[in-house]
Design an enzyme around this catalytic site. Sequence first.
Site, PDB file in Angstrom:
ATOM      1  N   ASP A 228      26.218 -20.125 -53.822  1.00 15.41           N
ATOM      2  CA  ASP A 228      26.784 -20.150 -52.484  1.00 15.41           C
ATOM      3  C   ASP A 228      27.181 -18.712 -52.187  1.00 15.41           C
ATOM      4  O   ASP A 228      27.346 -17.888 -53.097  1.00 15.41           O
ATOM      5  CB  ASP A 228      27.974 -21.118 -52.383  1.00 15.41           C
ATOM      6  CG  ASP A 228      28.252 -21.490 -50.921  1.00 15.41           C
ATOM      7  OD1 ASP A 228      27.779 -20.757 -50.013  1.00 15.41           O
ATOM      8  OD2 ASP A 228      28.931 -22.492 -50.668  1.00 15.41           O
TER       9      ASP A 228
HETATM   10  C1  BGC Z   1      28.653 -22.109 -47.184  1.00 15.57           C
HETATM   11  C2  BGC Z   1      27.230 -22.583 -47.380  1.00 15.57           C
HETATM   12  C3  BGC Z   1      26.322 -21.779 -46.501  1.00 15.57           C
HETATM   13  C4  BGC Z   1      26.481 -20.312 -46.822  1.00 15.57           C
HETATM   14  C5  BGC Z   1      25.630 -19.404 -45.964  1.00 15.57           C
HETATM   15  C6  BGC Z   1      28.790 -20.616 -47.342  1.00 15.57           C
HETATM   16  O1  BGC Z   1      30.057 -20.201 -46.955  1.00 15.57           O
HETATM   17  O2  BGC Z   1      29.498 -22.764 -48.105  1.00 15.57           O
HETATM   18  O3  BGC Z   1      27.114 -23.939 -47.084  1.00 15.57           O
HETATM   19  O4  BGC Z   1      25.004 -22.193 -46.663  1.00 15.57           O
HETATM   20  O5  BGC Z   1      27.835 -19.940 -46.596  1.00 15.57           O
HETATM   21  O6  BGC Z   1      26.090 -19.379 -44.671  1.00 15.57           O
END
Ligand code: BGC
Length: 757
Positions: A228
């Site tokens: 993530d």
């Molecule tokens: C989120 C993800 C997301 C990623 C990219 C993170 O903060 O938890 O779900 O895909 O950011 O935006």
Amino acid sequence: MTKITNLIKKMSLEEKAALCTGAGPWTTTPVERLGVPEMTVTDGPHGVRRVEDVHTFISTSVPATCFPTATCMASTWDVDLIHKLGQAIAEECLALKVDVVLGPGVNMKRTPLCGRNFEYYSEDPYLAGEMAVSFIKGVQSKGVGTSLKHFAANNQEYQRSTISSEIDERTLREIYLPAFEAAVKKAKPWTVMCSYNKLNGTYAAENHRLLTETLREEWGFEGFVVSDWGAVHDRVDALEAGLDLEMPGPRERRVKAVIDAVRSGKLDESVLDEAVRRILDIVFKAAETQKGGSFDIAAHHALARRIAAEGMVLLKNNGVLPLKDQKHIAVIGLAAKEAYYQGGGSSHINPTQLDNPYEELQEMAGDTELSYAEGYPSDESFNQALIDEAVSHARSADVALLYLSLPATKESEGYDRPDLDLTSHQVALIKAVTAVQPNTIVILNNGAPVVMSEWIDGTAAVLEAWMMGQAGGGAIADVLYGKVNPSGKLAETFPLKLIDTPAYINYPGENGAVRYGEGIFMGYRYYDTKEVPTLFPFGYGMSYTTFDYQNPKVSSQTFRDVDGLTVSVDVTNTGKMAGKEVVQVYVQDHKSGLVRPPKELKGFAKVELQPGETKTVTVSLDFRAFAYYHPAYRQWITEDGEFDILIGASSTDIRHTKTVTLHSTLELPSILNRESTLREWTEDPRGMSVLASLYQQMNGQMRANFGGNDSEQIGMDPMGFLMDMPLMDLLHFLGSSMPTSPEKMVDELLAKVYSIA
Ligand code: BGC
């Protein structure tokens, strides 16, 4: 030698290390000299949030269809529709030059407070898994990748970057992992995204057990694991744990750390090569799909409307709906003019177009006079004048439609909701309007349950319209006017009050950890077990027609676990309107070695029926439908015995029960050890066979010691007491009459048990 092995051989250490970290916020690192292209990823999960310039973090997103969020998708219980949705998202990815969409999210809704629940499917792992499988298959059928997220146990936003989810093995296997497992095994997502949090003390990004042993070795995942955004703490540890791509980039220090670790011998270069291979596999796979062109905005908007209408759940209806022949409808509430259709955070889509619920209603209302009152302010302030105005509209109308949404920033990624309430202004508004207008219909826009006890009794109908996506305004009108007969059913329980929820005393955690103390008893598994009344149960939803369930059948009365079972039932539309019904099949074990919930969803099917029409609905149940995870055996096990197959219209509306007998084909190893109790020895076939003569002897002696069969002397049942003592301790009691030491005797017995293979 394959193309990729060849390439890896040609890559320098620096190039390999660089490939394992993104080049930018949304792109992988290309290796131009060797023809390795850049790959673009974007959020997900209910639309394509592609920023204009994928090389910068903050820039406007290009328009894409905002489909209903996952809560609404799951409430359709329609796997074919979710497959179509996946295909539509893939078409938009192709047009917008996106290789991988960051979704779906399959984390369980452990508490209705989780700020991100709107992005997740369900409190039930089976339903969430089926939705994810369809979504992934839909997207990937067009040559676009997915990222199954957030792996794993990311069930709250509170302290999401640091908190440790403390979960016992069985709970993890039965509740928090199965949706991931089903998706990986059945749909083969190109990538899996690890979560921010720790699991039992170890960050998901650095969790070898999760990313390598479970995901790859057990489930056979073949794609790459991406972090993530910002979830990696130690780049080298993460690589060793099985995390291939760190996002976002660039992060020179991380790249250097990998290079240094290889040079110093701390990191085996083969670990890096393996990560590189996995990334290259997907990068080249993605490159095979031609990108560019356009997508059909109108068709996708129409699909979004269809999904929204199918996912909306009619919670209450005294007959006022569907609307017909009203002369004057009072439309009240800001959400009628300002659609509330998605949540906050990384999933926030820039829609291609946006339905205005009021205008959509007007279009369908024909000659009916509509009047509008704002009803409530956009924030949490209080304004009596707005209520008074709404009341005066409601009083003179035939029907009042109250369009209510939660305050815009209440449901978001990054934080949880403090409560399950509408604003106090909205509650006052409902009470005031229902006091003068008996035909008040409440239409709710939210991504997760709200409580209603304070006001629901005064209403004539309640429609849960969710975060309904960009076409939700039209979908509400479709349902209100019966153009679409509602068929959505709740994918999560609506509690009467927050304090009733299963995780209540173990949320949000403290000292950096949140203990999942309710174990496997989450969602309806908890409410069923404790007989806690709910506002609306899991699986519940009304229709404008009625369905009758007849002729339930099982493919055989007795069956082997490996053969599974087929369940069928004839469903008839007994009303006057065409409609769809979601038939749910739950399984209940009569007796099991470890405690099990009263019932668990193991199959479902959605069927469309014309008035008077009957169709036979068939659902297959496999080995896993009857098994539970036994931590001592470290595997899913079945046990001989009876099971009830419950066929119902919701988790509490069971129409038929069939009892069947399962024969387990498992040959389980013995799990007896030095601490095993007499009961455990006698219940283990191998244990009993080696213990038999000693048991006879002990039994007689114990009865004599405790005064024969006369339990009165010590006020207890001696056998009840002794059976739960470890065999070793009992032998100590019997002491000198035994030929050798208790330790030696037990060890010898254990040796015999383990020699019987
Ligand atoms: C989120 C993800 C997301 C990623 C990219 C993170 O903060 O938890 O779900 O895909 O950011 O935006």
